[in-house]
Design an enzyme around this catalytic site. Sequence first.
Site, PDB file in Angstrom:
ATOM      1  N   ASP A 270       0.858  -1.188   0.000  1.00 21.52           N
ATOM      2  CA  ASP A 270       0.000   0.000   0.000  1.00 21.52           C
ATOM      3  C   ASP A 270       0.891   1.234   0.000  1.00 21.52           C
ATOM      4  OD1 ASP A 270      -1.924   2.119   0.931  1.00 21.52           O
ATOM      5  OD2 ASP A 270      -3.237   0.395   1.252  1.00 21.52           O
TER       6      ASP A 270
ATOM      7  N   VAL B  50       1.886   0.717  -6.518  1.00 21.85           N
ATOM      8  CA  VAL B  50       1.979  -0.365  -7.500  1.00 21.85           C
ATOM      9  C   VAL B  50       1.983   0.156  -8.934  1.00 21.85           C
ATOM     10  CG1 VAL B  50       0.932  -2.054  -5.960  1.00 21.85           C
ATOM     11  CG2 VAL B  50      -0.528  -0.765  -7.549  1.00 21.85           C
TER      12      VAL B  50
ATOM     13  N   PHE C 297      -6.797  -4.551  -4.410  1.00 18.72           N
ATOM     14  CA  PHE C 297      -7.659  -3.403  -4.122  1.00 18.72           C
ATOM     15  C   PHE C 297      -7.073  -2.085  -4.633  1.00 18.72           C
ATOM     16  CE2 PHE C 297      -8.746  -6.336  -0.626  1.00 18.72           C
ATOM     17  CZ  PHE C 297     -10.128  -6.347  -0.726  1.00 18.72           C
TER      18      PHE C 297
ATOM     19  N   ALA D   3      -6.206   1.142  -5.977  1.00 16.51           N
ATOM     20  CA  ALA D   3      -6.744   1.915  -7.102  1.00 16.51           C
ATOM     21  C   ALA D   3      -7.236   3.252  -6.594  1.00 16.51           C
ATOM     22  CB  ALA D   3      -7.890   1.167  -7.786  1.00 16.51           C
TER      23      ALA D   3
ATOM     24  N   SER E 184     -16.262  -2.936  -9.592  1.00  8.27           N
ATOM     25  CA  SER E 184     -17.252  -1.981  -9.103  1.00  8.27           C
ATOM     26  C   SER E 184     -18.518  -2.040  -9.937  1.00  8.27           C
ATOM     27  CB  SER E 184     -16.670  -0.558  -9.164  1.00  8.27           C
ATOM     28  OG  SER E 184     -17.672   0.415  -8.938  1.00  8.27           O
TER      29      SER E 184
ATOM     30  N   TYR F 140     -13.417   6.441 -13.979  1.00 11.25           N
ATOM     31  CA  TYR F 140     -13.241   5.449 -12.910  1.00 11.25           C
ATOM     32  C   TYR F 140     -13.880   4.120 -13.297  1.00 11.25           C
ATOM     33  CZ  TYR F 140     -14.259   2.800  -8.717  1.00 11.25           C
ATOM     34  OH  TYR F 140     -14.383   1.771  -7.814  1.00 11.25           O
TER      35      TYR F 140
ATOM     36  N   LYS G 188     -12.170   0.200 -14.290  1.00 11.28           N
ATOM     37  CA  LYS G 188     -12.539  -1.078 -13.677  1.00 11.28           C
ATOM     38  C   LYS G 188     -12.942  -2.100 -14.746  1.00 11.28           C
ATOM     39  CE  LYS G 188     -11.822  -0.330  -9.319  1.00 11.28           C
ATOM     40  NZ  LYS G 188     -10.793  -1.111  -8.586  1.00 11.28           N
TER      41      LYS G 188
ATOM     42  N   LEU H  69     -22.782   7.932   0.981  1.00  7.15           N
ATOM     43  CA  LEU H  69     -23.915   8.534   1.681  1.00  7.15           C
ATOM     44  C   LEU H  69     -23.777   8.509   3.196  1.00  7.15           C
ATOM     45  CD1 LEU H  69     -26.721   9.810   1.724  1.00  7.15           C
ATOM     46  CD2 LEU H  69     -27.694   7.496   1.529  1.00  7.15           C
TER      47      LEU H  69
ATOM     48  N   ARG I  46     -30.883   2.330  -3.425  1.00  9.28           N
ATOM     49  CA  ARG I  46     -29.611   1.694  -3.735  1.00  9.28           C
ATOM     50  C   ARG I  46     -29.440   0.437  -2.882  1.00  9.28           C
ATOM     51  NH1 ARG I  46     -30.306   4.703  -7.202  1.00  9.28           N
ATOM     52  NH2 ARG I  46     -28.981   6.378  -8.002  1.00  9.28           N
TER      53      ARG I  46
ATOM     54  N   GLY J  68     -28.159  12.291 -13.771  1.00  8.58           N
ATOM     55  CA  GLY J  68     -27.537  10.976 -13.867  1.00  8.58           C
ATOM     56  C   GLY J  68     -27.852  10.004 -12.761  1.00  8.58           C
ATOM     57  N   ASP J  69     -28.712  10.373 -11.799  1.00  7.63           N
ATOM     58  CA  ASP J  69     -29.059   9.445 -10.730  1.00  7.63           C
ATOM     59  C   ASP J  69     -30.241   8.570 -11.140  1.00  7.63           C
ATOM     60  OD1 ASP J  69     -27.145  10.090  -8.875  1.00  7.63           O
ATOM     61  OD2 ASP J  69     -28.383  11.522  -7.789  1.00  7.63           O
TER      62      ASP J  69
END
Length: 327
Positions: free
Chosen positions: A31, A51, A75, A77, A119, A143, A147, A189, A219, A284-285
């Site tokens: 890390d 990395v 992990f 990223a 994701s 993002y 992925k 949230l 969600r 966009g939601d």
Amino acid sequence: MSILVTGGAGYIGAHVVRLLLERGDEVIVVDDLSTGSAERVGDASLMQLDVAAADARDQLELVLRERGVTAVIHFAARKQVGESVEQPEWYYQQNVGGLANVLTAMRAADVRTMIFSSSAAVYGMPPDQVVTEDTVCRPINPYGQTKLVGEWLLSAAETAWGLNWAGLRYFNVAGAGRPELGDPAVLNLVPMVLDRLARGERPKIFGEDYPTPDGTCIRDYIHVLDLAHAHLAAMDHLTAEQAPIERIFNVGTGSGASVRQVIDAIGEVSGLDARAEVEERRPGDPPRLVADASRIGLVLGWQAQHGLQDIIASAWEAWQAGPRRIG
């Protein structure tokens, strides 16, 4: 087993590290500590390294060989959507370049098992309110794109040199497995609501006129400890099976909670006045986005054990154990 966990000092990674240590595995954490903390890795070995750096491949190959690593859980990223829009080149360099470095080192050291932190952002804004792994992926930000490219790269490595891998597509992760392992970032949230309450401000709801029972977006919230157990289930499956049935798995509960339900639950658990201010919708939601989590249950025998109340109670306990305790 000897497991290398990249990004193991971060929020989700640290939970996986603790579970691995508890069951007696040898754990090496790699890390750069840009968002993680050395205190989170417990008794695991810690190697501070980016990395994605130019010299990372040789260092990673050396530690893989010296420690007899049998599997990698990846992990490491960058994961801020807005930042990825502003700096797409850097996000590709970090997320795709970092993964390429790890895979290059694994190939050289003949380490052939990887669990990849993917994701639900790979889906973008799907037309389906319940998302399966076969839903067409159309990520709407760099993002999410990185992925999805990561999954493609893993598939190509499988073809080229026999990589045995699984990609876990997370939905909304929250809560804490231990008070000291709470989410340190204010990007999702639950911590965003707690952050506003800590500053004496009201939580915000963006839109209450969606076609849902209470008008707010729904969600799929997954407890971080359940997610950590999903990584172990995937890794154990890969080490036991030579030809996995599937490579990609949604990790969620299969049910949803609305924004208002989450905020109300925070108020109930904390005893604070969590009445929210309502603002205009954000572009966009989607109204509802929930995982179809049946595949991971069928193939890996995993299912979520914690509901919304557990998530909120553990998140509140972790917040109160931190430096910004309320009251």
